[in-house]
Design an enzyme around this catalytic site. Structure first.
Site, short mmCIF file in Angstrom:
data_model
loop_
_atom_site.label_atom_id
_atom_site.label_comp_id
_atom_site.label_asym_id
_atom_site.label_seq_id
_atom_site.Cartn_x
_atom_site.Cartn_y
_atom_site.Cartn_z
N ASP A 1 28.15 -0.24 -4.30
CA ASP A 1 26.95 0.14 -5.06
C ASP A 1 27.18 -0.23 -6.52
O ASP A 1 26.24 -0.47 -7.27
CB ASP A 1 26.68 1.66 -5.01
CG ASP A 1 26.44 2.17 -3.61
OD1 ASP A 1 26.02 1.38 -2.75
OD2 ASP A 1 26.68 3.38 -3.38
N HIS B 1 29.27 4.29 -3.29
CA HIS B 1 30.13 3.39 -2.52
C HIS B 1 30.67 2.36 -3.49
O HIS B 1 29.96 1.96 -4.41
CB HIS B 1 29.34 2.59 -1.49
CG HIS B 1 28.63 3.38 -0.45
ND1 HIS B 1 27.36 3.84 -0.60
CD2 HIS B 1 29.02 3.74 0.79
CE1 HIS B 1 26.99 4.48 0.49
NE2 HIS B 1 27.99 4.43 1.35
N ASP C 1 21.21 13.25 0.15
CA ASP C 1 21.41 11.90 0.67
C ASP C 1 20.16 11.53 1.47
O ASP C 1 20.07 11.80 2.67
CB ASP C 1 22.67 11.83 1.55
CG ASP C 1 22.89 10.42 2.07
OD1 ASP C 1 22.18 9.50 1.61
OD2 ASP C 1 23.77 10.23 2.92
N HIS D 1 21.61 13.79 10.16
CA HIS D 1 22.49 13.36 11.25
C HIS D 1 22.56 14.45 12.33
O HIS D 1 22.58 14.16 13.52
CB HIS D 1 23.89 13.07 10.71
CG HIS D 1 23.93 11.95 9.71
ND1 HIS D 1 25.07 11.58 9.06
CD2 HIS D 1 22.96 11.12 9.26
CE1 HIS D 1 24.81 10.56 8.26
NE2 HIS D 1 23.54 10.28 8.35
#
Ligand code: GLT
Ligand code: MN
Length: 393
Positions: free
Chosen positions: A64, A61, A294, A227
């Protein structure tokens, strides 16, 4: 004399195309009930640490690598350092994304905020990082709608929210085309957390949205195991649907027990058969993107590096088992038997509509009782796979 069989290697190779989000190794173990248990490592240290361990790629990101309010000069200096680490370790930047969820400005969403100023700020923030990502060579730009959701349903029109999301993606697509960046977008679905409900909760929702965009050809999906399981769905089926649609541009692999908070455990730690079948799918269909982990180390870990090694090792182990399943004569025989139905002419007829075919089908005589008599070896097939997985055959 029996020859000693060489053990297959679990050592990661660059050609495995393993990648990590740098936020995974920067994770300090804080959770809603407890503070950090590990010292902070910087984004640069994360890239370097991954590079040194033979990891093919990293995802990041914007924040980050540089703080939200960093000056342009500071940002340039960081990008220069990242490039140096990439040169010296050989690691690539495989994907990038924007942090549109940490700062309170995004507390009620970024692309789907009620406030057009917040939406504009979010799009600007993405534009800035898209340019950096292109410079670092990233070919995928991810949109995970962290805060894109609602807690109070009467207060946010879900139809309007989707339109707002679409407008922002369309705007950014045109921007990328105009800049001539070689990059595709990727939508990362998640059903909830941190919002009570997130827009685009599953791969199917993302695929449906993509079809309505101005440039559907430049937008794909990166489904994430955790997810998917938070929604109680099956990662194999979600990955497969994206793949079949030609939209699997990146994947986020991790471990997760179904229907719980986002656990982000290491890949394959929770459900070995499911992990094996995901790995097998990617192998069978020659998925060419990066295999990105992730997840984050358990809060009890002192540093992230055992976790990094473990994720890659686990993937390789499942790959070996997938190959063993492919080569197992007993399993293959049973699977082939499922396909041996003698109905090839019907398969051809159904594969391409014709008036003659429809007429033939209308007149055909089927005996449903006979069709129902077929013995299907699912118990045996499943058990064989279990025994392969457990190393018993
Ligand atoms: C966040 C989330 C991940 C997303 C990241 C991309 S951030 O950690 O849980 O699944 O991929 O923004
Ligand atoms: Mn993810």
């Amino acid at each position: 004399m029996a020859t000693k069989q060489s053990k297959p290697s679990l050592k990661p190779r660059r050609r495995d195309k393993f990648a990590f989000g740098i936020w995974c190794v920067m994770n300090q173990g804080a959770d809603p009930f407890g503070v950090a248990t590990r010292p902070q490592i910087t984004g640069l240290e994360a890239v370097k640490g991954l590079g040194k361990r033979g990891v093919y790629g990293f995802e990041y990101h914007d924040n980050d690598l540089w703080p939200l309010k960093a000056s342009a000069a500071k940002q340039r200096a960081v990008v220069k350092d990242v490039k140096r680490i990439m040169r010296t370790t050989g690691i690539r930047c495989t994907a990038a994304t924007t942090n549109l969820f940490t700062h309170p400005a995004f507390k009620d969403g970024a692309f789907t905020s009620h406030d057009p100023k917040v939406r504009a700020y979010a799009v600007q923030k993405a534009m800035v990082n898209i340019d950096v990502a292109a410079e670092l060579g990233a070919r995928v730009y991810i949109f995970w709608g962290g805060r894109e959701g609602a807690d109070v349903d009467i207060a946010k029109d879900p139809v309007e929210a989707l339109k707002r999301f679409r407008d922002c993606i369309n705007f950014l697509s045109e921007y990328v085309l105009e800049q001539k960046h070689r990059m595709v977008f990727s939508i990362e679905p998640k059903p909830n957390e941190p919002r009570s409900d997130t827009y685009l909760p599953t791969a199917g929702h993302a695929l449906a949205m993509i079809a309505t965009l101005d440039h559907p050809e430049m937008v794909g999906v990166n489904p994430e195991t955790a997810h998917i399981k938070m929604a109680g769905l099956n990662p194999l089926h979600e990955f497969a649907q994206c793949l079949e649609a030609g939209k699997l541009v990146d994947i986020h692999l991790n471990g997760q027990k179904p229907l719980r908070y986002d656990q982000d455990m290491s890949f394959g730690c929770d459900n070995p058969k499911e992990a094996l079948l995901v790995v097998k799918l990617l192998k069978d269909y020659a998925y060419a993107g990066t295999k990105t982990f992730d997840a984050h180390p358990y809060r009890t870990e002192a540093d992230p590096w055992d976790f990094v090694e473990r994720c890659m090792r686990a993937y390789k182990a499942y790959e070996i088992k997938a190959e063993q399943a492919d080569a197992d004569a007993t399993l293959c025989r049973m699977l082939e038997q499922l396909e041996r139905t003698g109905g090839a002419s019907w398969a051809r007829l159904l594969g391409a509509y014709s008036a003659a075919g429809a007429e033939k089908l209308r007149k055909a005589k089927f005996n449903p009782d006979k069709l129902a008599k077929r013995k299907l070896l699912y118990e045996q097939i499943d058990q064989r796979l279990t025994e392969i997985l457990l190393g018993l055959v």
